[in-house]
Each structure stands twice: as C-alpha cells, then as structure tokens.
Design a protein around this motif. Structure first.
Motif, PDB file in Angstrom:
ATOM      1  N   LEU A  36       0.925  -1.231  -0.040  1.00 15.88           N
ATOM      2  CA  LEU A  36      -0.069  -0.208   0.001  1.00 15.88           C
ATOM      3  C   LEU A  36       0.838   1.293  -0.083  1.00 15.88           C
ATOM      4  O   LEU A  36       0.587   2.209  -0.767  1.00 15.88           O
ATOM      5  CB  LEU A  36      -0.908   0.098   1.387  1.00 15.88           C
ATOM      6  CG  LEU A  36      -1.838   1.221   1.410  1.00 15.88           C
ATOM      7  CD1 LEU A  36      -2.875   1.022   0.171  1.00 15.88           C
ATOM      8  CD2 LEU A  36      -2.654   0.933   2.562  1.00 15.88           C
ATOM      9  N   PHE A  37       1.927   1.312   0.798  1.00  8.54           N
ATOM     10  CA  PHE A  37       3.005   2.282   0.832  1.00  8.54           C
ATOM     11  C   PHE A  37       3.601   2.492  -0.750  1.00  8.54           C
ATOM     12  O   PHE A  37       3.699   3.809  -0.957  1.00  8.54           O
ATOM     13  CB  PHE A  37       3.860   2.165   1.764  1.00  8.54           C
ATOM     14  CG  PHE A  37       5.142   3.226   1.994  1.00  8.54           C
ATOM     15  CD1 PHE A  37       4.786   4.409   2.667  1.00  8.54           C
ATOM     16  CD2 PHE A  37       6.267   2.937   0.994  1.00  8.54           C
ATOM     17  CE1 PHE A  37       5.646   5.370   2.581  1.00  8.54           C
ATOM     18  CE2 PHE A  37       7.072   4.073   1.274  1.00  8.54           C
ATOM     19  CZ  PHE A  37       7.059   5.237   1.958  1.00  8.54           C
ATOM     20  N   SER A  38       3.816   1.542  -1.205  1.00  9.82           N
ATOM     21  CA  SER A  38       4.624   1.651  -2.401  1.00  9.82           C
ATOM     22  C   SER A  38       3.291   2.277  -3.771  1.00  9.82           C
ATOM     23  O   SER A  38       3.672   3.006  -4.289  1.00  9.82           O
ATOM     24  CB  SER A  38       4.939   0.253  -3.100  1.00  9.82           C
ATOM     25  OG  SER A  38       6.035  -0.065  -2.321  1.00  9.82           O
ATOM     26  N   PHE A  39       2.132   1.850  -3.378  1.00  8.27           N
ATOM     27  CA  PHE A  39       1.273   2.419  -4.213  1.00  8.27           C
ATOM     28  C   PHE A  39       1.096   3.859  -4.110  1.00  8.27           C
ATOM     29  O   PHE A  39       0.689   4.619  -5.133  1.00  8.27           O
ATOM     30  CB  PHE A  39      -0.092   1.439  -3.921  1.00  8.27           C
ATOM     31  CG  PHE A  39      -1.436   2.138  -4.581  1.00  8.27           C
ATOM     32  CD1 PHE A  39      -1.437   2.184  -6.046  1.00  8.27           C
ATOM     33  CD2 PHE A  39      -2.235   2.896  -3.910  1.00  8.27           C
ATOM     34  CE1 PHE A  39      -2.682   2.614  -6.425  1.00  8.27           C
ATOM     35  CE2 PHE A  39      -3.348   3.313  -4.460  1.00  8.27           C
ATOM     36  CZ  PHE A  39      -3.628   3.176  -5.786  1.00  8.27           C
ATOM     37  N   ILE A  40       0.843   4.148  -2.837  1.00  7.51           N
ATOM     38  CA  ILE A  40       0.518   5.659  -2.619  1.00  7.51           C
ATOM     39  C   ILE A  40       1.823   6.563  -3.004  1.00  7.51           C
ATOM     40  O   ILE A  40       1.563   7.598  -3.778  1.00  7.51           O
ATOM     41  CB  ILE A  40       0.394   6.004  -0.850  1.00  7.51           C
ATOM     42  CG1 ILE A  40      -0.999   5.192  -0.791  1.00  7.51           C
ATOM     43  CG2 ILE A  40       0.402   7.291  -0.764  1.00  7.51           C
ATOM     44  CD1 ILE A  40      -1.138   5.264   0.612  1.00  7.51           C
ATOM     45  N   MET A 120      -6.475  11.982  -3.490  1.00  8.13           N
ATOM     46  CA  MET A 120      -7.075  12.942  -2.625  1.00  8.13           C
ATOM     47  C   MET A 120      -6.432  12.953  -1.331  1.00  8.13           C
ATOM     48  O   MET A 120      -6.294  14.377  -0.903  1.00  8.13           O
ATOM     49  CB  MET A 120      -8.499  12.269  -2.219  1.00  8.13           C
ATOM     50  CG  MET A 120      -9.409  13.418  -1.913  1.00  8.13           C
ATOM     51  SD  MET A 120     -11.013  12.747  -1.243  1.00  8.13           S
ATOM     52  CE  MET A 120     -11.579  12.435  -2.929  1.00  8.13           C
ATOM     53  N   LEU A 121      -5.940  11.998  -0.426  1.00  3.02           N
ATOM     54  CA  LEU A 121      -5.125  11.955   0.541  1.00  3.02           C
ATOM     55  C   LEU A 121      -3.991  12.863   0.151  1.00  3.02           C
ATOM     56  O   LEU A 121      -3.457  13.625   1.096  1.00  3.02           O
ATOM     57  CB  LEU A 121      -4.892  10.762   1.084  1.00  3.02           C
ATOM     58  CG  LEU A 121      -6.038  10.029   1.861  1.00  3.02           C
ATOM     59  CD1 LEU A 121      -5.507   8.267   1.953  1.00  3.02           C
ATOM     60  CD2 LEU A 121      -6.485  10.498   2.830  1.00  3.02           C
ATOM     61  N   ILE A 122      -3.312  12.398  -0.791  1.00  5.56           N
ATOM     62  CA  ILE A 122      -1.690  13.153  -1.056  1.00  5.56           C
ATOM     63  C   ILE A 122      -2.192  14.731  -0.940  1.00  5.56           C
ATOM     64  O   ILE A 122      -1.478  15.378  -0.496  1.00  5.56           O
ATOM     65  CB  ILE A 122      -1.045  12.604  -2.415  1.00  5.56           C
ATOM     66  CG1 ILE A 122      -0.651  11.175  -2.168  1.00  5.56           C
ATOM     67  CG2 ILE A 122      -0.139  13.394  -2.707  1.00  5.56           C
ATOM     68  CD1 ILE A 122      -0.374  10.391  -3.207  1.00  5.56           C
ATOM     69  N   MET A 123      -2.956  15.134  -2.036  1.00 10.31           N
ATOM     70  CA  MET A 123      -3.162  16.601  -2.167  1.00 10.31           C
ATOM     71  C   MET A 123      -3.909  17.312  -1.036  1.00 10.31           C
ATOM     72  O   MET A 123      -3.516  18.352  -0.770  1.00 10.31           O
ATOM     73  CB  MET A 123      -3.999  16.698  -3.566  1.00 10.31           C
ATOM     74  CG  MET A 123      -3.289  16.135  -4.819  1.00 10.31           C
ATOM     75  SD  MET A 123      -1.707  16.954  -5.081  1.00 10.31           S
ATOM     76  CE  MET A 123      -2.189  18.689  -5.266  1.00 10.31           C
ATOM     77  N   SER A 124      -4.677  16.751  -0.344  1.00 12.72           N
ATOM     78  CA  SER A 124      -5.177  16.968   0.843  1.00 12.72           C
ATOM     79  C   SER A 124      -4.245  17.485   1.790  1.00 12.72           C
ATOM     80  O   SER A 124      -4.295  18.592   2.488  1.00 12.72           O
ATOM     81  CB  SER A 124      -6.325  16.168   1.501  1.00 12.72           C
ATOM     82  OG  SER A 124      -7.179  16.016   0.518  1.00 12.72           O
ATOM     83  N   ILE A 125      -3.214  16.288   2.319  1.00  9.06           N
ATOM     84  CA  ILE A 125      -2.474  16.499   3.233  1.00  9.06           C
ATOM     85  C   ILE A 125      -1.461  17.670   2.842  1.00  9.06           C
ATOM     86  O   ILE A 125      -0.905  18.475   3.789  1.00  9.06           O
ATOM     87  CB  ILE A 125      -1.677  15.190   3.481  1.00  9.06           C
ATOM     88  CG1 ILE A 125      -2.615  14.188   4.044  1.00  9.06           C
ATOM     89  CG2 ILE A 125      -0.377  15.424   4.343  1.00  9.06           C
ATOM     90  CD1 ILE A 125      -1.855  12.833   4.110  1.00  9.06           C
ATOM     91  N   LEU A 126      -1.099  17.640   1.356  1.00  6.03           N
ATOM     92  CA  LEU A 126      -0.306  18.739   1.100  1.00  6.03           C
ATOM     93  C   LEU A 126      -0.788  20.087   1.265  1.00  6.03           C
ATOM     94  O   LEU A 126      -0.130  21.085   1.927  1.00  6.03           O
ATOM     95  CB  LEU A 126       0.303  18.570  -0.541  1.00  6.03           C
ATOM     96  CG  LEU A 126       0.953  19.704  -1.096  1.00  6.03           C
ATOM     97  CD1 LEU A 126       2.460  19.789  -0.286  1.00  6.03           C
ATOM     98  CD2 LEU A 126       1.200  19.315  -2.532  1.00  6.03           C
TER      99      LEU A 126
END
Length: 237
Positions: A36-40, A120-126
């Motif tokens: 899952l980490f590699s995918f993200i 969505m998670l990546i851009m929201s956290i950023l």
C-alpha cells in the motif's frame, strides 16, 4: 439459421469451462508484490507536476502578501484565496473523468477507488500543511487566537471542498466548470465579509468552531459518496 440454433451457438461460444488446465494457468499467474505504501508513493509521482507547482506557487504568493503587508487584517483578505487550494484537489481527482481514463485505471491491481483516494489524501495533506504554515505565520504577526485563525482559513477551504465534490458527483461531465464558479463565489463572499469586519466580530468564536467541525464532517462524507459512486458510473458511460 433458426433462432434455436443461434441460441445454442451463443451458449457454446460463452460456455463456462472449468478445466484443470485453466485453473492451473490462473493459479500460475503471479500477483505483483506492491504494498500500500508503494502504491501511494507511486501515485505521488503520477500526479501531474503542474499540480505541485500550482500549490507551492500559489502558497508562495499568499504567504508573501501576508508577510509584506502592513495591514493587520490582511489575513482576512487572504483567506478569500484559500478555496482555490481545494479546487486544485478537485481538478486532480477529476482528471480520470476529464481524460476518459476510468476504464484503464479500473483494470489495474488497485481499483479506481483506491487511485482516487490516494490522490485525494496526498493533495489534501499537502494543501492542509501549506495552509497550517500560513496559520502559524499569521498567529506570529497578529494578536488573534490560533483557533480563530484556523477557522478563518479552513472554513472556506472545507466549504469549497464539500460543494465542489457534490457538484462533481451530480454533474460528472461538466462539474469542473461549475466548481470554478462556486469557488469564485465563495471567494467573493469571504472578501465581502473581510471588508466588513464588524459582521465577523458579531459572531461568537464557538460558532466558527462548530461550523468548521460540521464542514469537515460533510467534506469527509461527500468524499466517501463520491468515491463509492465512481465504479458504478464507469459502467454506464
């Protein structure tokens, strides 16, 4: 050829064979070992670089205006620009629809839902981290409580996120252009309130906190509804 013969031939063509060779072949296919980490992390690389450039460039402009202004209420005006951070997220998660890539992404090891959730998670956290930096800078140069500043910046952000996701879910093909309109309207509304600080001062701080918590909950719920409806929509295109 009679109808019965056609039906029999169709049944033969689409018969379900469960032979040992077929089962052996399917079991011999090795699944790629993708965590899952590699995918993200891969999704982080696959997001268009322009999105990151827009985020950091827009952040630099707002932060520069905040730090160089002599107006103590400058942060109220700059909060009107915050909704456009969530607009960037909406554009990223709608990229699959815009470029008609839903079917291809559904055929990958991770589903289309997982792809959209990761982006969505990546851009929201950023974007939330960038806004938090602005909140801390505002707190250092003003005498306003940090909770109130959080509300001033994040209420427009989550309001825009909630409304835009709702529009995308309802108008998938033309939703993005409506999102631009909504973001602009929210921006103008915040500018109007910033130009009338007496109206803001009349509102109790607890009301702001309640609004923020409510909008966060609504945004999460709407994000879930949007993701759940993705694959159903793809098969009716």
């Amino acid at each position: 050829m009679k109808d019965k013969q056609i039906i029999d031939q169709l049944k033969y063509a689409y018969r379900d064979e469960t032979s040992e060779n077929k089962i052996r072949f399917i079991r011999s296919i090795k699944k790629p070992n993708v965590s899952l980490f590699s995918f993200i992390s891969n999704q982080f690389k696959l997001i268009n670089r322009k999105a990151y450039i827009y985020c950091f460039g827009y952040f630099a402009i707002l932060l520069g205006l905040l730090l160089t202004s002599n107006n103590t209420n400058q942060y109220l005006i700059l909060s009107a620009g915050i909704p456009f951070f969530s607009l960037i997220i909406v554009a990223i998660i709608n990229a699959s629809n815009a470029y008609r890539m839903q079917e291809m992404e559904m055929a990958t090891l991770f589903s289309l839902k997982m792809v959209i959730i990761a982006r969505m998670l990546i851009m929201s956290i950023l974007t939330i981290l960038l806004i938090c930096i602005m909140v801390l800078c505002t707190f250092r140069i003003s005498n306003i409580s940090i909770i109130r500043i959080f509300c001033y910046f994040f209420i427009p952000y989550f309001l825009n996120m909630y409304v835009n996701l709702k529009l995308l879910r309802k108008y998938r093909k033309e939703g993005l252009k409506y999102c631009f309109v909504v973001s602009t309207i929210i921006c103008l509304l915040v500018l109007f309130l910033a130009d009338n600080p007496n109206m803001i001062s009349l509102i109790n701080g607890n009301i702001f906190v309640g609004m923020l918590i409510t909008l966060i909950g609504l945004s999460i719920k709407e994000s879930s509804n949007y993701v759940l409806g993705l694959e159903d929509y793809v098969w009716i295109l």
